[in-house]
Design a protein around this motif. Structure first.
Motif, PDB file in Angstrom:
ATOM      1  N   LYS A 130      33.767 -28.887   0.675  1.00 69.38           N
ATOM      2  CA  LYS A 130      34.787 -27.999   1.232  1.00 69.38           C
ATOM      3  C   LYS A 130      35.370 -27.136   0.111  1.00 69.38           C
ATOM      4  CE  LYS A 130      36.466 -31.321   4.726  1.00 69.38           C
ATOM      5  NZ  LYS A 130      37.679 -31.966   5.295  1.00 69.38           N
ATOM      6  N   PHE A 131      35.970 -26.005   0.500  1.00 63.39           N
ATOM      7  CA  PHE A 131      36.764 -25.267  -0.475  1.00 63.39           C
ATOM      8  C   PHE A 131      37.936 -24.588   0.216  1.00 63.39           C
ATOM      9  CE2 PHE A 131      33.943 -21.860   0.920  1.00 63.39           C
ATOM     10  CZ  PHE A 131      34.678 -20.686   0.797  1.00 63.39           C
ATOM     11  N   ILE A 132      38.999 -24.386  -0.563  1.00 64.60           N
ATOM     12  CA  ILE A 132      40.224 -23.750  -0.079  1.00 64.60           C
ATOM     13  C   ILE A 132      40.561 -22.608  -1.022  1.00 64.60           C
ATOM     14  CG2 ILE A 132      42.676 -24.051   0.454  1.00 64.60           C
ATOM     15  CD1 ILE A 132      42.086 -27.064   0.825  1.00 64.60           C
ATOM     16  N   ALA A 133      40.643 -21.410  -0.471  1.00 64.43           N
ATOM     17  CA  ALA A 133      40.954 -20.222  -1.263  1.00 64.43           C
ATOM     18  C   ALA A 133      42.311 -19.686  -0.834  1.00 64.43           C
ATOM     19  CB  ALA A 133      39.875 -19.159  -1.073  1.00 64.43           C
ATOM     20  N   LYS A 163      27.506 -23.196   2.492  1.00 62.94           N
ATOM     21  CA  LYS A 163      27.419 -24.386   3.341  1.00 62.94           C
ATOM     22  C   LYS A 163      28.750 -25.122   3.464  1.00 62.94           C
ATOM     23  CE  LYS A 163      22.563 -25.360   2.136  1.00 62.94           C
ATOM     24  NZ  LYS A 163      21.643 -26.386   1.557  1.00 62.94           N
ATOM     25  N   ALA A 164      29.564 -25.057   2.444  1.00 58.27           N
ATOM     26  CA  ALA A 164      30.823 -25.799   2.426  1.00 58.27           C
ATOM     27  C   ALA A 164      31.774 -25.285   3.504  1.00 58.27           C
ATOM     28  CB  ALA A 164      31.476 -25.669   1.050  1.00 58.27           C
ATOM     29  N   MET A 204      31.147 -15.477   6.906  1.00 58.59           N
ATOM     30  CA  MET A 204      30.702 -16.849   6.655  1.00 58.59           C
ATOM     31  C   MET A 204      30.270 -17.506   7.956  1.00 58.59           C
ATOM     32  SD  MET A 204      33.209 -18.317   3.652  1.00 58.59           S
ATOM     33  CE  MET A 204      34.748 -17.490   4.036  1.00 58.59           C
ATOM     34  N   SER A 205      29.181 -18.245   7.893  1.00 56.42           N
ATOM     35  CA  SER A 205      28.626 -18.860   9.110  1.00 56.42           C
ATOM     36  C   SER A 205      28.909 -20.353   9.162  1.00 56.42           C
ATOM     37  CB  SER A 205      27.113 -18.615   9.152  1.00 56.42           C
ATOM     38  OG  SER A 205      26.488 -19.127   7.987  1.00 56.42           O
ATOM     39  N   ASN A 206      29.921 -20.803   8.458  1.00 57.80           N
ATOM     40  CA  ASN A 206      30.187 -22.240   8.351  1.00 57.80           C
ATOM     41  C   ASN A 206      31.477 -22.636   9.053  1.00 57.80           C
ATOM     42  OD1 ASN A 206      31.939 -20.915   6.684  1.00 57.80           O
ATOM     43  ND2 ASN A 206      31.821 -22.382   5.007  1.00 57.80           N
ATOM     44  N   ASN A 207      31.864 -21.892  10.079  1.00 60.81           N
ATOM     45  CA  ASN A 207      33.105 -22.137  10.800  1.00 60.81           C
ATOM     46  C   ASN A 207      34.308 -22.091   9.864  1.00 60.81           C
ATOM     47  OD1 ASN A 207      31.842 -22.595  13.359  1.00 60.81           O
ATOM     48  ND2 ASN A 207      31.227 -24.625  12.641  1.00 60.81           N
ATOM     49  N   ALA A 208      34.326 -21.117   8.988  1.00 57.48           N
ATOM     50  CA  ALA A 208      35.444 -20.944   8.071  1.00 57.48           C
ATOM     51  C   ALA A 208      36.728 -20.701   8.863  1.00 57.48           C
ATOM     52  CB  ALA A 208      35.180 -19.785   7.125  1.00 57.48           C
ATOM     53  N   LYS A 209      37.804 -21.291   8.389  1.00 57.70           N
ATOM     54  CA  LYS A 209      39.087 -21.209   9.076  1.00 57.70           C
ATOM     55  C   LYS A 209      40.013 -20.292   8.296  1.00 57.70           C
ATOM     56  CE  LYS A 209      42.853 -24.224  10.730  1.00 57.70           C
ATOM     57  NZ  LYS A 209      43.349 -25.635  10.726  1.00 57.70           N
ATOM     58  N   LEU A 210      40.584 -19.310   8.981  1.00 48.88           N
ATOM     59  CA  LEU A 210      41.526 -18.381   8.367  1.00 48.88           C
ATOM     60  C   LEU A 210      42.938 -18.728   8.812  1.00 48.88           C
ATOM     61  CD1 LEU A 210      41.853 -15.678   6.706  1.00 48.88           C
ATOM     62  CD2 LEU A 210      41.885 -14.528   8.925  1.00 48.88           C
ATOM     63  N   VAL A 211      43.819 -18.995   7.850  1.00 45.52           N
ATOM     64  CA  VAL A 211      45.213 -19.321   8.145  1.00 45.52           C
ATOM     65  C   VAL A 211      46.102 -18.394   7.320  1.00 45.52           C
ATOM     66  CG1 VAL A 211      47.030 -21.058   8.011  1.00 45.52           C
ATOM     67  CG2 VAL A 211      44.725 -21.725   8.707  1.00 45.52           C
ATOM     68  N   LEU A 212      46.897 -17.575   7.979  1.00 46.55           N
ATOM     69  CA  LEU A 212      47.754 -16.604   7.301  1.00 46.55           C
ATOM     70  C   LEU A 212      49.046 -17.265   6.826  1.00 46.55           C
ATOM     71  CD1 LEU A 212      48.100 -13.513   6.656  1.00 46.55           C
ATOM     72  CD2 LEU A 212      49.407 -13.400   8.801  1.00 46.55           C
TER      73      LEU A 212
END
Length: 346
Positions: free
Chosen positions: A147-150, A280-281, A306-314
């Motif tokens: 996983k990663f968090i940006a 992939k993460a 991104m094709s990995n169900n990336a989640k965007l949270v503002l």
């Protein structure tokens, strides 16, 4: 207060970087928690040192050292890892070679696998330049990072961001005491100018309109704030050549360049989209609503690629870019809740 180990130093020996070679490259790092627990990597940002990472580490914070093995890394050129200020001749000062994000991530990977015996990273988390490193980790080592968090960052430094950075850079290198990087004492005129130019970009316009710069009575005026908070943050604490070399790493950030050294940063939109699609993460992308460095619409575009169900949270904040860096309790609480939830998800 979180308790990590003392700063440790990993010697890579001769290490190739974007601008040449370091004969004895050093990566500084700290560890927290039990090595048997899932590993979290938390690299520094621009202006960050290893002790500044504590704002997110603790049993009551986003990164719990009783649940995770947390490893914080100092970027090359931050004054702790190999930098212009601490590297002996002939690579000292203005002779220090340019360093890329890719160089930093290769060095961090070596520390994890060779010194700490880590064979999988549960999550890479970062703010600003730390967020950019998180993207690089996911691209460079897709089977190593889960996983990663940006937070308030990007996978590629935008043209607007590069333009902003040219301002403080020009203020410093054109100052009367910078001496083309050959100064023999702290170039105060240049560093003060650097801090002043930089200060306008860190916060949102609404924050300035609401007189946030008074910091609840800590400062008496805007000029007092700029001198105390921005000139004071760099004077006596940061070497001018370190600031310039680290800024260059930031300006040339672009995950498209991984294994494509001949490309110019920002020149290959198709390659950029392909690099993000190949991640992939699982990703949690957290832009600040009022960030002037990394505006939220840029994160929306990256998340869509991104094709990995990336989640965007503002992060709904008036604190601009600083919302992601431990600047205020409201944003800290929001980020902590989102990060903990994401880390707990399967």
């Amino acid at each position: 207060m979180s308790k990590g180990t003392n700063v440790q130093f990993y010697h890579h020996g001769r290490f190739r970087v974007a601008g040449g070679v370091l004969p004895d490259a050093v990566t500084a790092y700290c560890t927290y928690g039990n090595p048997a627990n899932p590993c979290i990597v938390f690299p520094t940002c621009y202006g960050g040192r290893l002790d500044s990472q504590d704002y997110m580490i603790g049993t009551d914070k986003a990164l719990d050292p009783t649940k995770y093995h947390i490893v914080t890394f100092a970027l090359f050129s931050n004054g702790e890892s190999s930098s212009p200020s601490n590297t002996p001749a002939p690579y000292n000062g203005p002779y220090f070679p340019a360093v890329s994000y890719e160089d930093n991530i290769r060095a961090q990977y070596a520390v994890l696998t060779q010194a700490l015996n880590v064979n999988k990273v549960h999550c890479v988390i970062g703010f600003s330049m730390g967020a950019q490193q998180a993207y690089y980790w996911a691209v460079m080592y897709p089977d190593f990072v889960e996983k990663f968090i940006a937070m308030c960052g990007s996978a590629r430094t935008s043209q607007h961001n590069k333009c902003f950075l040219e301002g403080p850079k020009a203020a410093l290198i054109n100052s009367r005491d910078f001496e083309h990087g050959h100064y023999t004492e702290e170039p105060q005129f240049g560093i003060r100018a650097f801090g002043r130019v930089y200060s306008a970009w860190a916060y949102g316009q609404t924050w300035f309109r609401a007189h946030g710069y008074l910091m609840k009575g800590l400062y008496s005026s805007l000029d007092d704030f700029i001198r105390g908070e921005w000139e004071g943050a760099f004077l006596g604490a940061w070497d001018a050549n370190d600031l310039i070399t680290l800024l260059h790493t930031w300006q040339t950030g672009d995950v498209t360049l991984v294994a494509n050294a001949g490309l110019l940063p920002g020149a290959d939109d198709a390659g950029f989209a392909s690099a993000l699609k190949g991640i992939k993460a699982k990703a949690l992308i957290m832009p600040s609503k009022t960030d002037l460095y990394f505006p939220p619409e840029d994160s929306e575009i990256k998340t869509s690629l991104m094709s990995n169900n990336a989640k965007l949270v503002l992060i709904d904040s008036v604190w601009g870019h600083m919302a992601g860096g431990g600047s205020n309790s409201r944003d800290d609480a929001f980020i902590t809740a989102e990060v903990k939830q994401f880390l707990d998800e399967s």
